[in-house]
Design an enzyme around this catalytic site. Sequence first.
Site, PDB file in Angstrom:
ATOM      1  N   GLU A 256      -8.895  -1.360   6.065  1.00  0.00           N
ATOM      2  CA  GLU A 256      -7.772  -1.632   6.955  1.00  0.00           C
ATOM      3  C   GLU A 256      -8.250  -1.629   8.412  1.00  0.00           C
ATOM      4  OE1 GLU A 256      -4.402   0.932   6.329  1.00  0.00           O
ATOM      5  OE2 GLU A 256      -3.083  -0.399   7.457  1.00  0.00           O
TER       6      GLU A 256
ATOM      7  N   SER B 266       4.786  -1.123   4.038  1.00  0.00           N
ATOM      8  CA  SER B 266       4.989  -2.494   4.507  1.00  0.00           C
ATOM      9  C   SER B 266       5.120  -3.427   3.311  1.00  0.00           C
ATOM     10  CB  SER B 266       3.805  -2.944   5.371  1.00  0.00           C
ATOM     11  OG  SER B 266       3.653  -2.080   6.465  1.00  0.00           O
TER      12      SER B 266
ATOM     13  N   GLN C 196       0.856  -1.192   0.000  1.00  0.00           N
ATOM     14  CA  GLN C 196       0.000   0.000   0.000  1.00  0.00           C
ATOM     15  C   GLN C 196       0.894   1.245   0.000  1.00  0.00           C
ATOM     16  OE1 GLN C 196      -2.119   0.139   3.662  1.00  0.00           O
ATOM     17  NE2 GLN C 196      -3.162   2.046   3.222  1.00  0.00           N
TER      18      GLN C 196
ATOM     19  N   GLU D 103      -5.027   9.169  17.764  1.00  0.00           N
ATOM     20  CA  GLU D 103      -5.523  10.554  17.807  1.00  0.00           C
ATOM     21  C   GLU D 103      -6.451  10.814  16.617  1.00  0.00           C
ATOM     22  OE1 GLU D 103      -2.308   9.747  18.160  1.00  0.00           O
ATOM     23  OE2 GLU D 103      -2.005  10.245  20.277  1.00  0.00           O
TER      24      GLU D 103
ATOM     25  N   SER E 231       1.468   6.581   2.472  1.00  0.00           N
ATOM     26  CA  SER E 231       2.169   7.551   3.321  1.00  0.00           C
ATOM     27  C   SER E 231       3.424   8.096   2.661  1.00  0.00           C
ATOM     28  CB  SER E 231       2.578   6.899   4.641  1.00  0.00           C
ATOM     29  OG  SER E 231       1.474   6.339   5.280  1.00  0.00           O
TER      30      SER E 231
HETATM   31  C1  LIG Z   1       3.978  -0.753  11.415  1.00  0.00           C
HETATM   32  C2  LIG Z   1       3.522   0.282  10.421  1.00  0.00           C
HETATM   33  C3  LIG Z   1       3.207  -0.110   9.130  1.00  0.00           C
HETATM   34  C4  LIG Z   1       2.790   0.851   8.197  1.00  0.00           C
HETATM   35  N1  LIG Z   1       2.525   0.429   6.909  1.00  0.00           N
HETATM   36  C5  LIG Z   1       2.168   1.347   5.991  1.00  0.00           C
HETATM   37  C6  LIG Z   1       1.941   0.946   4.621  1.00  0.00           C
HETATM   38  O1  LIG Z   1       2.059  -0.244   4.268  1.00  0.00           O
HETATM   39  N2  LIG Z   1       1.621   1.884   3.718  1.00  0.00           N
HETATM   40  C7  LIG Z   1       1.496   3.199   4.051  1.00  0.00           C
HETATM   41  O2  LIG Z   1       1.159   3.986   3.170  1.00  0.00           O
HETATM   42  N3  LIG Z   1       1.714   3.626   5.315  1.00  0.00           N
HETATM   43  C8  LIG Z   1       2.054   2.725   6.296  1.00  0.00           C
HETATM   44  N4  LIG Z   1       2.299   3.134   7.596  1.00  0.00           N
HETATM   45  C9  LIG Z   1       2.288   4.567   7.894  1.00  0.00           C
HETATM   46  C10 LIG Z   1       1.109   5.033   8.731  1.00  0.00           C
HETATM   47  O3  LIG Z   1      -0.068   5.075   7.976  1.00  0.00           O
HETATM   48  C11 LIG Z   1       1.492   6.417   9.284  1.00  0.00           C
HETATM   49  O4  LIG Z   1       2.595   6.233  10.151  1.00  0.00           O
HETATM   50  C12 LIG Z   1       0.359   7.057  10.038  1.00  0.00           C
HETATM   51  O5  LIG Z   1      -0.672   7.416   9.169  1.00  0.00           O
HETATM   52  C13 LIG Z   1       0.835   8.318  10.806  1.00  0.00           C
HETATM   53  O6  LIG Z   1       1.526   9.190   9.967  1.00  0.00           O
HETATM   54  P1  LIG Z   1       2.974   9.766  10.364  1.00  0.00           P
HETATM   55  O7  LIG Z   1       3.825   8.621  10.790  1.00  0.00           O
HETATM   56  O8  LIG Z   1       3.433  10.615   9.235  1.00  0.00           O
HETATM   57  O9  LIG Z   1       2.733  10.668  11.656  1.00  0.00           O
HETATM   58  P2  LIG Z   1       2.200  12.171  11.694  1.00  0.00           P
HETATM   59  O10 LIG Z   1       1.004  12.276  10.801  1.00  0.00           O
HETATM   60  O11 LIG Z   1       3.338  13.093  11.431  1.00  0.00           O
HETATM   61  O12 LIG Z   1       1.713  12.290  13.201  1.00  0.00           O
HETATM   62  C14 LIG Z   1       2.633  12.524  14.279  1.00  0.00           C
HETATM   63  C15 LIG Z   1       1.828  12.601  15.570  1.00  0.00           C
HETATM   64  O13 LIG Z   1       0.912  13.726  15.509  1.00  0.00           O
HETATM   65  C16 LIG Z   1      -0.413  13.297  15.756  1.00  0.00           C
HETATM   66  N5  LIG Z   1      -1.343  14.052  14.902  1.00  0.00           N
HETATM   67  C17 LIG Z   1      -1.211  14.318  13.575  1.00  0.00           C
HETATM   68  N6  LIG Z   1      -2.275  15.018  13.137  1.00  0.00           N
HETATM   69  C18 LIG Z   1      -3.106  15.180  14.190  1.00  0.00           C
HETATM   70  C19 LIG Z   1      -4.382  15.806  14.376  1.00  0.00           C
HETATM   71  N7  LIG Z   1      -5.027  16.398  13.355  1.00  0.00           N
HETATM   72  N8  LIG Z   1      -4.946  15.757  15.617  1.00  0.00           N
HETATM   73  C20 LIG Z   1      -4.325  15.145  16.661  1.00  0.00           C
HETATM   74  N9  LIG Z   1      -3.103  14.537  16.548  1.00  0.00           N
HETATM   75  C21 LIG Z   1      -2.510  14.558  15.335  1.00  0.00           C
HETATM   76  C22 LIG Z   1      -0.437  11.828  15.367  1.00  0.00           C
HETATM   77  O14 LIG Z   1      -1.478  11.126  16.042  1.00  0.00           O
HETATM   78  C23 LIG Z   1       0.950  11.359  15.812  1.00  0.00           C
HETATM   79  O15 LIG Z   1       0.948  11.076  17.191  1.00  0.00           O
HETATM   80  C24 LIG Z   1       2.692   2.212   8.562  1.00  0.00           C
HETATM   81  C25 LIG Z   1       2.999   2.599   9.866  1.00  0.00           C
HETATM   82  C26 LIG Z   1       3.413   1.659  10.791  1.00  0.00           C
HETATM   83  C27 LIG Z   1       3.747   2.105  12.188  1.00  0.00           C
END
Ligand SMILES: Cc1cc2nc3c(=O)[nH]c(=O)nc-3n(C[C@H](O)[C@H](O)[C@H](O)COP(=O)(O)OP(=O)(O)OC[C@H]3O[C@@H](n4cnc5c(N)ncnc54)[C@H](O)[C@@H]3O)c2cc1C
Length: 374
Positions: A243, A162, A127, A359, A130
């Site tokens: 998902e 992933s 997928q 969140e 991100s």
């Molecule tokens: C094990 C694992 C597998 C994954 N696999 C995939 C995959 O296969 N494909 C893919 O596309 N993605 C994948 N992801 C990515 C995942 O979708 C993102 O990590 C997730 O959406 C959060 O985005 P970010 O890491 O950029 O954090 P950010 O969006 O930068 O967030 C950072 C922090 O700020 C908080 N935050 C952000 N916006 C808000 C808001 N509006 N209100 C309150 N709090 C907020 C968040 O909750 C978090 O605590 C994976 C992640 C993990 C951990």
Amino acid sequence: MASSEESGTEFRAEVRAWLSAAPRPDGLRDYGGTPEAADVPAGRQWHRMLAAAGYACLHWPVERGGRDASVLEQAIFAEETTRAGVPRQLNIVGPDLAGPVIMRFGTEAQQQRFLPGIRSGDHLWCQLFSEPEAGSDLASLRTKARQDDDGWTIEGQKVWTSAAAVADYGLLIARTGEERYQGLTAFVVDMSLPGITVRPLRQLDGESKFNEVFFDAVRLPRDAVLGAVGQGWPVATATLGQERLSLGAQAVGMFEALRSVADAARQRDLLDPLLRDSIIRLWTRIWLLRATWLRALSGDTELSSPAFSVLKLVSSEIYRDLGDLATAALGVDALVADEQLVRRMLVGRAQTILGGTSEIQRNILAERVLGLPR
Ligand SMILES: Cc1cc2nc3c(=O)[nH]c(=O)nc-3n(C[C@H](O)[C@H](O)[C@H](O)COP(=O)(O)OP(=O)(O)OC[C@H]3O[C@@H](n4cnc5c(N)ncnc54)[C@H](O)[C@@H]3O)c2cc1C
């Protein structure tokens, strides 16, 4: 009600008998929803065995090779595979996310081309959503898709993908216009195309399940578009909805994990009243989650409903708390108690991030279900 319970009992007996008789491919372990590169040969062989026995893509319609399985049957299958210590499919993305989304948005030609490989386990999907600057706020993604007479050129970067290093196909969301939502389009990407570079990321638990993916002038044919141009946002939200359901389904296997914590504590004579209380509280939460999951999916609620965020929120936080309970109860012994326990402790926090953080699920529930102000 009685008849569905009866059919549930029969189905459980059938699945349990099959699982206990089926030979395990060499090297097979319960790797969760995503295999490591080294897991793929055994995971693929196992998925092929499941497909031959009619247990792959249980929830798909019969005409697409599924079994139209009821929610109860899906829950039973997840429980029994967890109990048997085997994965329930090659990986989550193909059967649980890409397959249903291709059935909903894909042309008949795309369905005929891609669904059989997902069902058989021949094709592993990832997928590609991100990006470094677009996680929770997915609609701000910047990977560009430029159209010309022959097709599309993709430029940009994805992250946290992933299984990208072992994937045959990917479901990509890219920017085709300036508008925040209508400027997004979904594509099916053959991961072997020139210009795609996959760089594995090393995790805290020593595994490398997710990756950075770079697109450098990658050429896609015109028919790589899934749905219409500009329809990427509905495809993305449908995928994320699937998902959340899939993660909720995984949660039913947590009874087994809790039992293994309780067993390890009993063997070490650690079951004091405080620990017993914590175990029972967690058991109650898992039980309520399972009941809510079955009720929610058996009812009339649309599968794309934001209400399903509650399943993702609660299941991932129980998963995290299970890891914390094991650590608190067993201390360093948790590291040697059993390999699955260690994995659960380490990935517990990741569960509250992937598929939309806790969140974000709370925001969705507050704003879109309860109607609270932003
Ligand atoms: C094990 C694992 C597998 C994954 N696999 C995939 C995959 O296969 N494909 C893919 O596309 N993605 C994948 N992801 C990515 C995942 O979708 C993102 O990590 C997730 O959406 C959060 O985005 P970010 O890491 O950029 O954090 P950010 O969006 O930068 O967030 C950072 C922090 O700020 C908080 N935050 C952000 N916006 C808000 C808001 N509006 N209100 C309150 N709090 C907020 C968040 O909750 C978090 O605590 C994976 C992640 C993990 C951990």
